[in-house]
Design an enzyme around this catalytic site. Structure first.
Site, short mmCIF file in Angstrom:
data_model
loop_
_atom_site.label_atom_id
_atom_site.label_comp_id
_atom_site.label_asym_id
_atom_site.label_seq_id
_atom_site.Cartn_x
_atom_site.Cartn_y
_atom_site.Cartn_z
N GLU A 150 0.75 -1.06 -0.04
CA GLU A 150 0.17 -0.09 -0.09
C GLU A 150 0.90 1.25 -0.01
OE1 GLU A 150 -3.57 0.31 -0.11
OE2 GLU A 150 -2.53 2.51 -0.69
N GLU A 210 14.02 10.70 -0.98
CA GLU A 210 14.69 9.34 -1.16
C GLU A 210 16.14 9.56 -0.48
OE1 GLU A 210 12.95 6.45 -1.98
OE2 GLU A 210 11.36 7.96 -1.64
N LYS A 225 6.18 4.80 -9.08
CA LYS A 225 4.77 4.74 -8.61
C LYS A 225 3.76 4.40 -9.92
CE LYS A 225 6.03 7.47 -4.59
NZ LYS A 225 6.32 8.84 -4.19
N GLY A 322 6.03 10.78 4.09
CA GLY A 322 6.38 11.19 5.49
C GLY A 322 6.26 9.95 6.34
N1 HSE Z 1 10.44 10.41 -1.64
C1 HSE Z 1 9.03 9.98 -1.87
C2 HSE Z 1 8.13 10.98 -2.24
C3 HSE Z 1 8.50 9.14 -0.55
O1 HSE Z 1 8.79 12.33 -2.06
O2 HSE Z 1 7.09 11.18 -2.57
C4 HSE Z 1 7.12 8.61 -0.68
O3 HSE Z 1 7.19 7.38 -1.75
#
Ligand code: HSE
Length: 341
Positions: A150, A210, A225, A322
């Protein structure tokens, strides 16, 4: 009783432990879920295993004080991640190592080993799911366990459950959204006059970016994603390299000003659509009209609109990054496993 092992005790792993600790009573009262954290293994912070359960408050205290868990009193120390996955008495392995969208490692190996050992897997790690979801799902099915992910998309905001469960029975023809918290945070704060490098540093400090933040600002995280959503919800067979990609590194304050003058805003938009039997996808900065609902999605908030045959557009808006938010995403997967046990 569910026993959990956590691989990776950085922002995500430790915040999941915090959520588990703080919500222990609620989880028992509301869902009858009793859960012990039995093992933690982190390449930088150390490893500890106690088959009877670890003291989460003590682990969090140690991490806060020294960023290490080696000082934990009791338990077996020093088991590496592979041994932890294979040998700890966990029913569920939470895989929260860093994301690598080229090889998927080390997460891919952690997940395969956990599934082979017949343990359910919950992961926040985008690499293995973007690169190898069909293979991992097959491995999970063969071993009679689940793989859940998720929080790989929009942290704890339930996009995967919405797409796979809530919209089951619909044909999802595509989606459009803002899927990266860090870049949306940078664009929002640049519009307020902040400098790119300072805002990125702040996003790293706050645990949004990241470990290797070029993945965020160059659009790769949003591509990961997009692939995860397309493959798990639209039945696509996209690879990371199939997705056209442009990040936000070339966007200067003057571009943001120019957009403002036109009554528009620059957003990093992820888009997937069906083209005959294929699914195509793209991640790039777009000039968005202020009347577009995506224009008002600011900071680390993300948004995703599924285009469905039965309901037309279905939109979900919520935090996209977060630690605590991602910890809650892992908890929602844990509860789903608990319901099925
Ligand atoms: N580095 C990712 C972002 C963290 O900023 O969306 C969440 O997947």
């Amino acid at each position: 009783m569910i026993r959990v092992a956590v691989i990776g005790f950085g922002t995500v792993g430790s915040n999941f432990a915090r959520v588990l600790h703080e919500k222990r009573k609620m989880l028992k009262d509301r869902y009858g879920l009793e859960c012990e954290l039995v093992a933690v293994s982190d390449i930088n912070r150390g490893a500890v295993y106690d088959p009877e359960g670890l003291d989460i408050a003590e682990l969090l205290r140690l991490v806060k004080e020294s960023n290490k868990i080696d000082g934990y009193k009791g338990g077996v120390k020093g088991m590496d991640s592979i041994r932890t996955v294979r040998e700890a008495n966990a029913d569920v392995v939470v895989e929260a190592a860093w994301t690598n969208l080229e090889t998927g490692e080390p997460g891919l190996t952690h997940i395969k080993e956990a599934l082979r050992a017949k343990r359910h897997v919950i992961t926040s790690n985008k690499g293995p799911i973007a690169l190898a979801y069909p293979e991992l799902k097959r491995l999970a099915d063969e071993n009679g366990v689940q793989i859940r992910f998720e929080c790989t998309v929009m942290s704890g905001t339930p996009t995967i459950m919405l797409g796979m469960d809530g919209l089951a029975g619909h044909i999802v023809n595509g989606f459009r959204g803002i899927l990266n918290g860090t870049t949306n945070y940078i664009l929002t704060n640049m519009e307020k006059g902040g400098a790119y490098a300072d805002i990125l540093k702040e996003a790293q400090k706050l645990g949004y970016a990241e470990v290797e933040p070029s993945g965020d600002v160059e659009g790769l995280d949003a591509v990961g994603k997009t692939v995860i959503l397309a493959n798990s919800i639209m039945g696509a067979k996209l690879r990371v390299a199939d997705v056209e990609r442009e990040g936000i590194t070339k966007i200067a304050p003057k571009d943001i000003e120019a957009a403002k003058k036109q009554g528009k805003r620059i957003k990093l938009i992820a888009h997937a659509w069906r083209d005959g039997a294929k699914v195509k996808a793209k991640v790039s900065p777009e000039l968005v009209e202020l009347t577009d609902p995506l224009a008002s999605v600011t900071g680390t908030t993300n948004a995703l609109t599924f285009d469905t045959d039965g309901l037309g557009p279905v939109t979900i808006i919520g935090k996209g990054a977060g630690g605590i938010e991602t910890g809650h995403g892992i908890l929602s997967d844990l509860l789903a496993i608990h319901r099925s046990m």
